[in-house]
Design an enzyme around this catalytic site. Structure first.
Site, mmCIF file in Angstrom:
data_model
loop_
_atom_site.group_PDB
_atom_site.id
_atom_site.type_symbol
_atom_site.label_atom_id
_atom_site.label_comp_id
_atom_site.label_asym_id
_atom_site.label_seq_id
_atom_site.Cartn_x
_atom_site.Cartn_y
_atom_site.Cartn_z
ATOM 1 N N HIS A 261 11.616 24.650 -1.401
ATOM 2 C CA HIS A 261 11.692 26.097 -1.268
ATOM 3 C C HIS A 261 12.581 26.649 -2.378
ATOM 4 O O HIS A 261 13.380 25.911 -2.975
ATOM 5 C CB HIS A 261 12.273 26.468 0.097
ATOM 6 N N GLU B 114 15.258 28.429 -2.202
ATOM 7 C CA GLU B 114 16.687 28.325 -1.929
ATOM 8 C C GLU B 114 17.171 26.868 -1.905
ATOM 9 O O GLU B 114 18.118 26.511 -2.602
ATOM 10 C CB GLU B 114 17.028 28.996 -0.584
ATOM 11 N N CYS C 31 14.584 30.237 5.400
ATOM 12 C CA CYS C 31 14.117 29.560 6.621
ATOM 13 C C CYS C 31 15.269 28.747 7.216
ATOM 14 O O CYS C 31 16.350 28.611 6.643
ATOM 15 C CB CYS C 31 12.918 28.661 6.307
ATOM 16 N N CYS D 21 16.523 25.974 4.816
ATOM 17 C CA CYS D 21 17.328 26.494 3.704
ATOM 18 C C CYS D 21 18.654 27.077 4.199
ATOM 19 O O CYS D 21 19.678 26.959 3.527
ATOM 20 C CB CYS D 21 16.535 27.553 2.930
#
Lengths: 155, 155
Positions: free
Chosen positions: B53, B55, B83, B86
């Site tokens: 992701h 992040e 999410c 993260c």
């Protein structure tokens, strides 16, 4: 010793190895059809990467190397209950089954027994939480998402 | 346009770039002392890594490359609310401040508007959860932790 115990023993051996390598004592083994297909140990200090936990590190390496991203037919053995971050990673790959040894409540109890520098405990027991600001350029952010969804609409 | 909006614009541009690269539309910018020091875009498909992701990928790359693992003096700008996974990563690096644009409730609303294949929504809206077995070789697992804690006791 049943099959779960056999793979857990391997995960625990990896946890011991991680500590011997100067990292934190956590290990994980990925199993498919009764065979270990990938293993990983905690590497947060040797990799200077606080996200390199046994479980999340295993997932990213296994997926990146094999191209397999759906683990619904796999079982992950972890020497200790996965943290918040790793639990998220396990959901993203649709892990079929998780087996762990000690739980986070066991860790918390150990913390009460001994002074401890294990970062795994930071999560539940520290005041480190970012200050959060939400909704900055929300509409522009949403526009990108909306365009993406429109381009990837089902059917 | 204030400073938050400036960096958020950069994060949103990265989200658009991620979609152009065949990934999902999420971007992140890490800022210290008013300057962007690292950027990342979602790479889950191009890296065949569902954990890559914007992040979490930024965190692991930045920490691994710089050796810096304490981000309490940093701000992360994310085009969308991080999410579960993260968010865990942000706590592990003690992120000082998080700024995001669209929220997960915005995403859920978009889902209701359009059919959508975005995996970010899998998390809240799918039945994928592993079966969990806990406590296997719990005592052996605890013994490793106990030994580690004893060796790293404070003071």
């Amino acid at each position: 010793m049943d099959r779960d115990e056999l793979f857990m023993k391997q995960a625990i051996a990896l946890a011991e190895q991680a500590a011997a390598h100067g990292n934190e004592p956590f290990g994980a083994v990925l199993v498919k059809d009764g065979e270990a297909v990938y293993t990983n140990e905690n590497q947060i200090y040797s990799a200077t990467d606080p996200t390199f936990h046994a479980e999340a590190g295993l997932i990213r390496r296994f997926c990146g190397e094999t191209g397999i991203t759906d683990l619904s037919e796999y079982t992950l053995y972890s020497s200790c209950e996965p943290c918040f971050m790793c639990s998220g990673a396990l959901v993203w790959v649709r892990l079929g089954r998780l087996v762990y040894g000690a739980g986070n409540s066991d860790l918390a109890a150990l913390l009460n027994e001994e002074g401890c520098n294990c970062s795994k405990l930071v999560f539940d027991h520290s005041p480190f939480r970012p200050e959060v600001t939400s909704g900055v350029l929300r509409e522009e952010s949403l526009a990108v998402l909306r365009a993406y969804f429109a381009a990837h609409a089902k059917g």
